[in-house]
Write a protein that holds these residues in place. Structure first.
Motif, mmCIF file in Angstrom:
data_model
loop_
_atom_site.group_PDB
_atom_site.id
_atom_site.type_symbol
_atom_site.label_atom_id
_atom_site.label_comp_id
_atom_site.label_asym_id
_atom_site.label_seq_id
_atom_site.Cartn_x
_atom_site.Cartn_y
_atom_site.Cartn_z
ATOM 1 N N ARG A 121 0.848 -1.183 0.000
ATOM 2 C CA ARG A 121 0.000 0.000 0.000
ATOM 3 C C ARG A 121 0.886 1.236 0.000
ATOM 4 O O ARG A 121 2.106 1.158 0.200
ATOM 5 C CB ARG A 121 -0.915 0.002 1.228
ATOM 6 N N VAL A 122 0.275 2.400 -0.209
ATOM 7 C CA VAL A 122 1.046 3.642 -0.221
ATOM 8 C C VAL A 122 1.723 3.858 1.130
ATOM 9 O O VAL A 122 2.826 4.411 1.208
ATOM 10 C CB VAL A 122 0.134 4.830 -0.590
ATOM 11 N N LYS A 137 3.512 11.141 -2.074
ATOM 12 C CA LYS A 137 2.239 10.593 -1.610
ATOM 13 C C LYS A 137 1.122 11.630 -1.711
ATOM 14 O O LYS A 137 -0.012 11.303 -2.115
ATOM 15 C CB LYS A 137 2.385 10.116 -0.161
ATOM 16 N N LEU A 156 0.106 11.971 -5.319
ATOM 17 C CA LEU A 156 -0.678 10.806 -5.729
ATOM 18 C C LEU A 156 -2.106 10.896 -5.215
ATOM 19 O O LEU A 156 -3.060 10.606 -5.942
ATOM 20 C CB LEU A 156 -0.025 9.527 -5.202
ATOM 21 N N GLU A 157 -2.250 11.295 -3.959
ATOM 22 C CA GLU A 157 -3.581 11.384 -3.369
ATOM 23 C C GLU A 157 -4.433 12.429 -4.073
ATOM 24 O O GLU A 157 -5.605 12.183 -4.393
ATOM 25 C CB GLU A 157 -3.453 11.727 -1.876
ATOM 26 N N PHE A 202 -4.625 11.464 -8.258
ATOM 27 C CA PHE A 202 -4.975 10.151 -8.789
ATOM 28 C C PHE A 202 -5.839 9.331 -7.837
ATOM 29 O O PHE A 202 -6.915 8.856 -8.197
ATOM 30 C CB PHE A 202 -3.683 9.382 -9.115
ATOM 31 N N LEU A 203 -5.385 9.179 -6.585
ATOM 32 C CA LEU A 203 -6.044 8.224 -5.699
ATOM 33 C C LEU A 203 -7.411 8.692 -5.223
ATOM 34 O O LEU A 203 -8.362 7.909 -5.202
ATOM 35 C CB LEU A 203 -5.139 7.936 -4.490
ATOM 36 N N ARG A 213 -10.695 6.529 -5.689
ATOM 37 C CA ARG A 213 -11.178 5.851 -4.503
ATOM 38 C C ARG A 213 -12.628 6.205 -4.176
ATOM 39 O O ARG A 213 -13.262 5.547 -3.358
ATOM 40 C CB ARG A 213 -10.270 6.193 -3.321
ATOM 41 N N VAL A 241 0.039 1.895 -5.596
ATOM 42 C CA VAL A 241 -1.202 2.495 -6.083
ATOM 43 C C VAL A 241 -2.246 1.417 -6.345
ATOM 44 O O VAL A 241 -3.427 1.562 -5.996
ATOM 45 C CB VAL A 241 -0.930 3.328 -7.347
ATOM 46 N N GLU A 288 -3.575 0.275 -3.095
ATOM 47 C CA GLU A 288 -4.422 1.287 -2.480
ATOM 48 C C GLU A 288 -5.812 1.300 -3.102
ATOM 49 O O GLU A 288 -6.814 1.542 -2.433
ATOM 50 C CB GLU A 288 -3.760 2.657 -2.628
ATOM 51 N N VAL A 319 -4.947 -2.163 -12.645
ATOM 52 C CA VAL A 319 -3.890 -1.200 -12.951
ATOM 53 C C VAL A 319 -2.942 -1.841 -13.957
ATOM 54 O O VAL A 319 -2.400 -2.926 -13.711
ATOM 55 C CB VAL A 319 -3.122 -0.783 -11.684
ATOM 56 N N LEU A 326 -0.702 3.225 -15.470
ATOM 57 C CA LEU A 326 0.476 3.876 -14.919
ATOM 58 C C LEU A 326 1.664 3.519 -15.800
ATOM 59 O O LEU A 326 1.785 2.383 -16.265
ATOM 60 C CB LEU A 326 0.750 3.414 -13.483
#
Length: 451
Positions: A169-170, A180, A183-184, A187-188, A192, A225, A228, A267, A312
């Motif tokens: 996980r991240v 991080k 990314l959040e 993308f995440l 999510r 990723v 996550e 992914v 990715l």
């Protein structure tokens, strides 16, 4: 090169030895190749409670006579294995008469001028494990006319499940808080929260390009990723796609994305994107141009066919990637992955030292000495320090722990592998930064005083 007998004349439990053992040591030093004499010394050491010294002597004997039964028995006893039965125990045990005389196995000999490897393997089979694991024979599938197999099988590509052993996980990424956060935000968070994404008209697909110097964890971040998002993971390299037959490369690229669509959410990680998606203006071979065209088509999709497929990609040279791959709707977001910061270096060093014999290691001092090192460089530092301690142990016959001096010496001898990359990237960031593509890299170079 003559054999050397370990010196145990001072220090340790071997210091208090009987005169007989001392005499035998002198005799062994005068005749290092005398196997029976060395085995006699090993047996006396073992009876006297000097197990470590007995292991050393038995090992020297085995190096001269690998098949010697007495040497192997002594080594097993010294290493804590079952001791062979004494003559009294053997005479007391009931004896079963075999129905036919049993012949001992023939020792490995030279037959017809050649060494009998089969006999040697049978003799040491109970001591030395097999070098390779035998695989059951499987009937190979017939090849197609063009020499390839059936590309339509989804199992042709390895799909890692999100709950598979080794998934990350991240939070498992040490340090690198800025990465991080990016990314959040980029993308995440949208991926999510699918309900919010639909409310705001955000498609449930996306593409992210990771770039930076080699060995800094781009592949690890891609796996984090996937973990996550709770998605399956497919890693694609150039060898998975390119084929010598005309049209097969495009078909392989299509099958990768078809597999991802069947396994959605999934992914797809495109490693070394500069090889899979090189600039078509610089490509002379039609096969490579068609492969890039196919990749562009798969990234576009038709309608919602790519929903749940997150792409990715990673590259060390983003300036060599075809510009069409980075337009909005494809790999439209980029993330610069820099060498690990101090907290990340601390975590990486502790990870690579966790199963090695260390003592009094000042990780904080080592973190300061490895500024600018990539994750791969840090692993190399730990490996080099281990080699230094191992060599000293082999020379002296005494186990020596890895210490701070070993690690700092290795760090001083290793040049960071990121320096050549920054030398090339600096020119691109300064003179080819069209549209602010490399603003983030330029800001880092200024902050690090690399301009």
């Amino acid at each position: 090169m003559p054999d050397e007998t370990p010196d145990t004349s001072s220090g340790g439990p071997e210091a208090a030895e009987s005169p007989l053992i001392g005499s035998l040591r002198a005799a062994v030093a005068a005749a290092p190749g005398d196997v029976p004499l060395r085995l006699h010394l090993a047996e006396l050491l073992l009876d006297a409670g000097h197990g470590d010294a007995a292991v050393v002597e038995a090992a020297f004997a085995l190096s001269h006579a690998p098949g010697d039964a007495q040497a192997r028995a002594l080594m097993a006893r010294a290493m804590g294995g079952p001791a062979p039965a004494s003559p009294a125990q053997q005479s007391a045990a009931p004896v079963q008469q075999p129905s036919a005389p049993v012949q001992p196995p023939a020792p490995p000999v030279r037959q017809g001028g050649r060494f009998d490897w089969a006999a040697a393997e049978q003799e040491v089979g109970d001591v030395v494990p097999p070098r390779f694991i035998a695989k059951p024979e499987a009937k190979e599938a017939p090849l197609t006319v063009d020499g390839s197999g059936d590309a339509g099988d989804a199992s042709a590509y390895d799909v890692d499940a999100p709950d598979a052993p080794g998934s990350v996980r991240v939070a498992d990424v040490g340090g690198m808080q800025e990465v991080k956060d990016r990314l959040e935000a980029a993308f995440l968070a949208p991926m999510r929260n699918p309900e919010l994404s639909r409310l705001y008209g955000k498609s449930l697909r996306g593409g992210l390009l990771l770039y930076g110097p080699p060995g800094c964890g781009k592949t690890f971040i891609a796996r984090a990723v996937a973990g996550e998002l709770g998605a399956n993971f497919i890693s694609v390299s150039i060898s998975d796609v390119l084929d010598m037959w005309v049209g097969n490369s495009e078909r392989n690229m299509h099958e990768v994305f078809e597999t991802a669509r069947r396994q959605a959410p999934c992914v797809v990680f495109l490693d070394e994107l500069d090889a899979l998606g090189a600039k078509r203006s610089r490509t002379q071979h039609n096969g490579m141009r068609n492969t890039v065209n196919q990749l562009l088509t798969e990234l576009d999709g038709v309608g919602d066919v790519n929903d749940g497929v997150f792409v990715l990609a990673a590259t060390n040279v983003p300036w060599d990637v075809d510009i069409a791959l980075r337009r909005p709707g494809r790999l439209d977001r980029t993330l610069l992955v820099l060498p690990p910061d101090a907290p990340a270096r601390d975590a990486i060093l502790r990870y690579h030292l966790r199963e090695r014999p260390i003592e009094s290691v000042d990780v904080g001092k080592l973190v300061k000495a490895t500024d600018g090192f990539s994750g791969a460089d840090l692993a190399h530092v730990c490996e080099s320090a281990a080699e230094s301690a191992l060599l000293d142990s082999a020379r002296t016959g005494t186990i020596r722990m890895i210490n701070t001096k070993d690690l700092l010496g290795a760090a001083k001898a290793i040049r960071p592998s990121t320096e050549p990359w920054f030398a090339a990237a600096r020119n691109v960031a300064m003179f080819a930064n069209e549209g602010g593509t490399y603003d983030e890299l330029l800001a880092y170079l200024k902050k690090a005083r690399k301009l």
